[in-house]
Design a protein around this motif. Structure first.
Motif, short mmCIF file in Angstrom:
data_model
loop_
_atom_site.label_atom_id
_atom_site.label_comp_id
_atom_site.label_asym_id
_atom_site.label_seq_id
_atom_site.Cartn_x
_atom_site.Cartn_y
_atom_site.Cartn_z
N ASP A 372 25.92 -4.61 -3.58
CA ASP A 372 26.77 -5.69 -3.10
C ASP A 372 28.15 -5.20 -2.68
O ASP A 372 28.96 -5.98 -2.17
N SER A 373 28.41 -3.91 -2.90
CA SER A 373 29.71 -3.34 -2.56
C SER A 373 29.60 -2.40 -1.37
O SER A 373 28.70 -1.55 -1.32
N THR A 412 18.60 -12.57 6.19
CA THR A 412 19.36 -13.21 5.12
C THR A 412 19.60 -12.21 3.99
O THR A 412 18.93 -11.17 3.90
N ASN A 413 20.55 -12.52 3.13
CA ASN A 413 20.81 -11.65 1.98
C ASN A 413 19.57 -11.48 1.13
O ASN A 413 19.28 -10.39 0.63
N GLU A 414 18.81 -12.56 0.98
CA GLU A 414 17.59 -12.51 0.18
C GLU A 414 16.56 -11.59 0.81
O GLU A 414 15.89 -10.81 0.11
N GLN A 415 16.42 -11.68 2.12
CA GLN A 415 15.46 -10.82 2.82
C GLN A 415 15.87 -9.35 2.72
O GLN A 415 15.02 -8.49 2.47
N ARG A 416 17.16 -9.08 2.90
CA ARG A 416 17.62 -7.70 2.80
C ARG A 416 17.46 -7.18 1.37
O ARG A 416 17.07 -6.02 1.17
N ARG A 417 17.77 -8.02 0.41
CA ARG A 417 17.64 -7.61 -0.99
C ARG A 417 16.18 -7.28 -1.32
O ARG A 417 15.90 -6.29 -2.01
#
Length: 462
Positions: A372-373, A412-417
């Motif tokens: 996340d950083s 999306t953030n979820e997809q990338r995660r």
């Protein structure tokens, strides 16, 4: 359009039926040039197929044909070309060259890799079903979900195609025997460099949905390292912009197949939709192909050295390069790599010693920091001197990018995660510079990244 099938010089490692049909034969080119024997090595075909000396002038390099239309001696009586959207001498030459290198019968060039995707999806009926590897290029994911789905009501199921014991069950759950018309494979995937066992997936698909066609995006490896048609795929596609052209000055795409029905349909759509490359781009891309073998060997040699060096850094959590024994699918890399890339590898002794093998020029790594950083990655990217911060890949120069905010920023953030693409994830396209210079540049940039991370951890501002 000159018939590509009769002109293509097949790869020596083409499927048995193609090899037996062409063994020992010679073929004239579309413009009546001197025939070239089909039993030629990869580098020889890369240099000569599509670049036969002109029968009119003797020129060893094809002229650029900028004409949009071509004289007919009578209605329908022409020399293979009528209108440049339908066919052009330079496009024909490039298509024949890539078909030969991929071991296919038909090559079709387009104005971009995305245009290839669009045309293939346009060949499907409305409400068709597609199965795609889940870790697919962001532009392909976008087309499946936001264009084909809206315009044609095509539904795509994204599947983890890692070659484990559960692969067959995952495909069985995803494939719909009556409506699945296409299975899209990308290997290595972009940007996490996961590998798909092409032969295994192709065999499973043919059993589950016999009418489905298997497409493999071979952009990251080129036909030098991997030839999907020989492994069971029906269509192989490339963003020519990348390794095939290799000089960051052309945007193009290409599809190759030996399936006559597929070729006929794609040829019709190529002309009807009109997303075709210019004659000049085809001329440039054909020039790039001439050095494909030597470029890919050096890309692989450099990338392996850089990957080995990165593995030693305490600042890095993981290095992802399929040529490294540490890669989860290294065994598949060894299985799918074309013999020519092993036999003529610039690093053959290293491969024999179990220290890895050159496997293309792409690698990725994660900083040992929170996904996340972006502190470490931002400092790293800002400090590089030889590597250029830019999208795209496959050129002679080394490029670097932050997928979470660049090529895959549309997810999306979820997809990338779910795919493991955090802000600490870096993708590198290793170029043809001296490996020692590349490593030195990475070293100084990593030190800057470490200093920035330490400053932020201490409550400061880097």
């Amino acid at each position: 359009m000159a018939p590509v099938a009769s002109d293509s010089l097949q790869a020596e490692a083409a499927p048995a039926e193609a090899a037996s049909a062409l063994n020992g034969k010679k073929h004239a080119t579309a413009n009546g040039h001197a025939p070239v024997h089909t039993k030629l090595g990869f580098a020889t075909r890369a240099l000569h197929v599509g670049s036969e000396p002109s029968s009119e002038t003797g020129a060893v390099i094809p002229a650029i044909s900028l004409s949009t239309t071509f004289k007919q001696d009578g209605v329908g009586n022409h020399k293979g070309f009528e209108y440049s959207r339908s066919g052009n001498p330079n496009r024909d030459a490039f298509e024949r060259a890539i078909a030969s290198l991929e071991g296919g019968a038909h090559g079709l060039a387009f104005s971009s890799g995305s245009a290839v995707t669009s045309t293939i999806l346009s060949s499907l009926p409305p409400h068709a079903h597609v199965v795609s590897v889940n870790d697919v290029y962001g532009g392909t994911h976008r087309y499946f979900t936001r264009v084909a789905n809206v315009a044609q009501h095509i539904e795509t199921t994204f599947v983890d195609m890692d070659s484990d014991d559960a692969l067959e069950q995952r495909l069985q759950d995803a494939v719909r025997p009556q409506s699945t018309k296409l299975v899209w494979i990308e290997t290595p995937t972009n940007p996490t460099l996961r590998l798909v066992d092409i032969a295994r997936v192709s065999a499973l698909v043919k059993r589950l949905a016999p009418d489905a066609r298997v497409v493999v995006d071979n952009t990251f490896l080129s036909p030098w390292y991997q030839q999907p048609l020989a492994l069971g795929a029906d269509i192989v596609v490339h963003s020519v912009t990348k390794y095939l052209n290799g000089h960051s000055d052309v945007v193009m795409g290409v599809a190759v197949t030996s399936d006559e029905a597929v070729a006929e349909r794609l040829r019709f759509l190529q002309n009807a939709i009109g997303a075709v490359p210019s004659a000049f781009d085809c001329w440039l891309a054909l020039r790039g192909v001439k050095t494909l073998a030597v470029r890919m060997k050096q890309h692989g040699h450099n990338a392996l050295q850089v990957a080995r060096w990165l593995e030693k850094s305490t600042l890095i959590e993981s290095v992802i390069y399929p040529g490294l024994p540490s890669h989860a699918s290294h065994a598949i890399a060894r299985k799918q790599i074309h013999p020519q890339a092993v036999a003529l590898s610039a690093d053959g002794p290293v491969a024999a010693a179990g220290l890895g093998l050159p496997y293309g020029g792409m690698l990725s790594f994660r900083f040992a920091s929170s996904p996340d950083s972006d502190v470490a990655s931002s400092a790293f990217l800002a400090s590089l001197r030889i590597f250029t911060l830019a999208e795209s890949l496959g050129g002679v120069e080394s490029l670097v990018e932050l997928p979470s905010k660049m090529t895959h920023g549309g997810l999306t953030n979820e997809q990338r995660r779910a795919l493991g693409i955090g802000h600490n994830f870096i993708r590198i396209s290793v170029g043809l510079e001296e490996p020692a210079d590349l490593i030195a540049d990475l070293e100084q940039a990593l030190l800057k990244a470490a200093k920035a991370s330490a400053a932020v951890a201490a409550g400061g501002d880097w």
